[in-house]
Design a protein around this motif. Sequence first.
Motif, PDB file in Angstrom:
ATOM      1  N   ALA A 275       0.809  -1.217   0.000  1.00  0.00           N
ATOM      2  CA  ALA A 275       0.000   0.000   0.000  1.00  0.00           C
ATOM      3  C   ALA A 275       0.841   1.266   0.000  1.00  0.00           C
ATOM      4  O   ALA A 275       0.344   2.348  -0.332  1.00  0.00           O
ATOM      5  CB  ALA A 275      -0.927   0.001   1.212  1.00  0.00           C
ATOM      6  N   LEU A 276       2.121   1.146   0.368  1.00  0.00           N
ATOM      7  CA  LEU A 276       2.981   2.326   0.454  1.00  0.00           C
ATOM      8  C   LEU A 276       3.722   2.622  -0.843  1.00  0.00           C
ATOM      9  O   LEU A 276       4.195   3.748  -1.036  1.00  0.00           O
ATOM     10  CB  LEU A 276       4.000   2.142   1.582  1.00  0.00           C
ATOM     11  CG  LEU A 276       3.424   1.984   2.995  1.00  0.00           C
ATOM     12  CD1 LEU A 276       4.535   1.657   3.979  1.00  0.00           C
ATOM     13  CD2 LEU A 276       2.691   3.240   3.424  1.00  0.00           C
ATOM     14  N   ILE A 277       3.824   1.619  -1.713  1.00  0.00           N
ATOM     15  CA  ILE A 277       4.589   1.789  -2.946  1.00  0.00           C
ATOM     16  C   ILE A 277       3.934   2.862  -3.812  1.00  0.00           C
ATOM     17  O   ILE A 277       2.707   2.923  -3.943  1.00  0.00           O
ATOM     18  CB  ILE A 277       4.694   0.457  -3.714  1.00  0.00           C
ATOM     19  CG1 ILE A 277       5.256  -0.641  -2.820  1.00  0.00           C
ATOM     20  CG2 ILE A 277       5.560   0.616  -4.956  1.00  0.00           C
ATOM     21  CD1 ILE A 277       6.586  -0.333  -2.201  1.00  0.00           C
ATOM     22  N   GLU A 278       4.775   3.718  -4.405  1.00  0.00           N
ATOM     23  CA  GLU A 278       4.363   4.805  -5.301  1.00  0.00           C
ATOM     24  C   GLU A 278       3.806   6.019  -4.558  1.00  0.00           C
ATOM     25  O   GLU A 278       3.545   7.043  -5.179  1.00  0.00           O
ATOM     26  CB  GLU A 278       3.345   4.332  -6.355  1.00  0.00           C
ATOM     27  CG  GLU A 278       3.877   3.253  -7.297  1.00  0.00           C
ATOM     28  CD  GLU A 278       5.061   3.737  -8.114  1.00  0.00           C
ATOM     29  OE1 GLU A 278       5.089   4.937  -8.452  1.00  0.00           O
ATOM     30  OE2 GLU A 278       5.967   2.943  -8.390  1.00  0.00           O
ATOM     31  N   LYS A 279       3.605   5.923  -3.245  1.00  0.00           N
ATOM     32  CA  LYS A 279       3.191   7.110  -2.508  1.00  0.00           C
ATOM     33  C   LYS A 279       4.406   8.003  -2.275  1.00  0.00           C
ATOM     34  O   LYS A 279       5.541   7.536  -2.243  1.00  0.00           O
ATOM     35  CB  LYS A 279       2.573   6.730  -1.157  1.00  0.00           C
ATOM     36  CG  LYS A 279       1.189   6.113  -1.245  1.00  0.00           C
ATOM     37  CD  LYS A 279       0.626   5.887   0.150  1.00  0.00           C
ATOM     38  CE  LYS A 279      -0.801   5.344   0.081  1.00  0.00           C
ATOM     39  NZ  LYS A 279      -1.367   5.136   1.441  1.00  0.00           N
ATOM     40  N   THR A 280       4.162   9.313  -2.077  1.00  0.00           N
ATOM     41  CA  THR A 280       5.268  10.169  -1.694  1.00  0.00           C
ATOM     42  C   THR A 280       5.691   9.826  -0.271  1.00  0.00           C
ATOM     43  O   THR A 280       4.890   9.314   0.520  1.00  0.00           O
ATOM     44  CB  THR A 280       4.878  11.659  -1.773  1.00  0.00           C
ATOM     45  OG1 THR A 280       3.811  11.901  -0.841  1.00  0.00           O
ATOM     46  CG2 THR A 280       4.424  12.024  -3.176  1.00  0.00           C
ATOM     47  N   LEU A 281       6.942  10.126   0.043  1.00  0.00           N
ATOM     48  CA  LEU A 281       7.490   9.734   1.343  1.00  0.00           C
ATOM     49  C   LEU A 281       6.649  10.275   2.491  1.00  0.00           C
ATOM     50  O   LEU A 281       6.320   9.553   3.432  1.00  0.00           O
ATOM     51  CB  LEU A 281       8.932  10.236   1.460  1.00  0.00           C
ATOM     52  CG  LEU A 281       9.619  10.000   2.808  1.00  0.00           C
ATOM     53  CD1 LEU A 281       9.749   8.508   3.082  1.00  0.00           C
ATOM     54  CD2 LEU A 281      10.988  10.670   2.837  1.00  0.00           C
ATOM     55  N   PHE A 282       6.271  11.548   2.399  1.00  0.00           N
ATOM     56  CA  PHE A 282       5.573  12.156   3.532  1.00  0.00           C
ATOM     57  C   PHE A 282       4.069  11.930   3.476  1.00  0.00           C
ATOM     58  O   PHE A 282       3.365  12.219   4.428  1.00  0.00           O
ATOM     59  CB  PHE A 282       5.911  13.640   3.602  1.00  0.00           C
ATOM     60  CG  PHE A 282       7.381  13.880   3.773  1.00  0.00           C
ATOM     61  CD1 PHE A 282       8.071  13.293   4.823  1.00  0.00           C
ATOM     62  CD2 PHE A 282       8.092  14.644   2.864  1.00  0.00           C
ATOM     63  CE1 PHE A 282       9.436  13.482   4.977  1.00  0.00           C
ATOM     64  CE2 PHE A 282       9.452  14.842   3.011  1.00  0.00           C
ATOM     65  CZ  PHE A 282      10.118  14.257   4.069  1.00  0.00           C
ATOM     66  N   GLU A 283       3.594  11.424   2.365  1.00  0.00           N
ATOM     67  CA  GLU A 283       2.215  10.933   2.329  1.00  0.00           C
ATOM     68  C   GLU A 283       2.139   9.588   3.055  1.00  0.00           C
ATOM     69  O   GLU A 283       1.175   9.305   3.767  1.00  0.00           O
ATOM     70  CB  GLU A 283       1.748  10.783   0.876  1.00  0.00           C
ATOM     71  CG  GLU A 283       0.319  10.289   0.730  1.00  0.00           C
ATOM     72  CD  GLU A 283      -0.080  10.066  -0.717  1.00  0.00           C
ATOM     73  OE1 GLU A 283      -1.225   9.635  -0.943  1.00  0.00           O
ATOM     74  OE2 GLU A 283       0.759  10.289  -1.618  1.00  0.00           O
ATOM     75  N   ALA A 284       3.161   8.778   2.872  1.00  0.00           N
ATOM     76  CA  ALA A 284       3.200   7.464   3.524  1.00  0.00           C
ATOM     77  C   ALA A 284       3.616   7.563   4.985  1.00  0.00           C
ATOM     78  O   ALA A 284       3.110   6.830   5.831  1.00  0.00           O
ATOM     79  CB  ALA A 284       4.149   6.540   2.761  1.00  0.00           C
TER      80      ALA A 284
END
Length: 581
Positions: A275-284
Amino acid sequence: MSTLGLLNAVLLVLPMLIAAYLGIFAWQRRTIPGAVSFALTMVVVAGWCATAALVVITTDPTAARFWLNLMLALIPFLPVCILAAVAQTTGHDSFVRGKRLFLWLIVPVITAVLSLTSQFQQIYVYDVQFVHSGVENIGWVNRFGFWSVVYLSYSYMLLVLSMVLLVQQFTRMRHRTYRMRILLLTIGLILPFVANIANTLLMDVRYFITPIIFNFSTPVLFWALFRYRLFELLPIAREQAFEHMADAIIIIDGDNRVVDVNPNAAALAQQTPAALIEKTLFEAFSTFEQSLRPLLDNFTSHQPIEIRQREQIRYFDVTVSPITRDGEQVGKLIILRDVTEQRLAEARARHLELERERLNTLSQFIESASHEFRTPLSIIKNSTFIISRTEDTVKRAEKIIQIDDQANRISQLVEALLNIVRVNASAELTLDPLNINTLIENIKQQLSPEAAAKNVHLEVDLAPQLPMINADALLLSKAIYAVVHNAVRYTPAEGHITITTCQQDSQVIITVKDSGIGIDSEHLPHIFDVFYRVDKAHSTAGFGTGLTVANRVIALHGGHIEASSRFGEGTTVTITLPRAA
């Protein structure tokens, strides 16, 4: 030999050689999970291709039928080998362990026996007739017994199960290298059996399509082995280390998007890794934004951070390192090491050490205080005893004066103890702007009579236009008074005491210099300890608390106090205080 026969033979020998080589290669790496099963799979494939080639080139019908029966006896073991290789490669080796492996082999063993004895029964494949091209056998026709349905259903079921395990592993993998290994393994195994289904179920004549298709399948497996190092220890070790490291690991690309995370990093974000892949670092990882953002601008960074989660503070050591390719930065590796337990343990250790120091200080304090009380109380007790036993008026008056003196001494001692307690309890000061020169002048006026009585010259040399300081006037006055009073007490007649003030950078310096008896080097480090006195016989007045109070008060004001002295040459006490902003 006909052209078609020659072509068939060549197309069967080539995958046989490649499969044999891949089998040997995998066997050499048999300590890696799945390598042994893969090696056996390649051996079965090589045997399938070899027996098929012998069927093609053998002109004797009896010999050709023997090789065909042998080929049909080898084929049933291939789905089990594939399942074992896939299960072990994907971490499901329990599927093919112990009794389960024995159960998987029951149908293939029965099928192999039926293949080798097909001339005596009609249970599996019987009534085989070869199709020729010239003198070469390029295919065959046969009739199926009921066991064919059992065998084919069982074999395709094993293949479907293998594909399911591979697809599951593919979806779990996040890194491209690992995904490509699984993808190539899937393609290499599924290609021949797509052809096998068509050849077995949809054609009247069975050609050697499946072993020929291995010409396309084995290079794919070859690619997986050598390009993506399928059975090499290093990629597996790296994968295992990445997945099982106690630290949280995050890989981001040049746009600060998450490329990969390990389970511990996903746990910090309270999401699954996928679920974290492709999210921005601070979005995740939103809770880490304030602490991590400044670190991303540096080439390599390492520093501790604090994160508040669910009303709790967690401590991390963070390392941010660049990921480069051909000299160009393409991403960053972020490692978060949770050191909360370590920090808490250190805090507990510090707390215990402070408690031990407090207990030691309290014990020393009680011991010293009891000693200071013992002497005057002993004098009072002896004096009252003498008063009760004597009729001498002069003697009684003398003892009454001693009792009064010692009572005053106890009162002064109690006041000194209370001063220490008050100062140690003063966590907050009442700070106001203060002219230190004015405070020094007041202290001089207070102590001048006592200095004059001892014929000691008390002088001041105050710097003009001295900057103000922020101070608690009452406490600071007590501290400096204690220092000057100490100098008066230990300076003999005709001695000199000079108090000077000056400014040095952003600090105000107060110096009290006397020409007294001085302090030996062995005593100098202890003069600020409570009840510490150079005069062990206590022949001089005082309790050894004045400098202790002074040291504590100066520290509360953000300054420091130090003393320099040589025995017989006087003492210099320097007080440094910060000037007002």
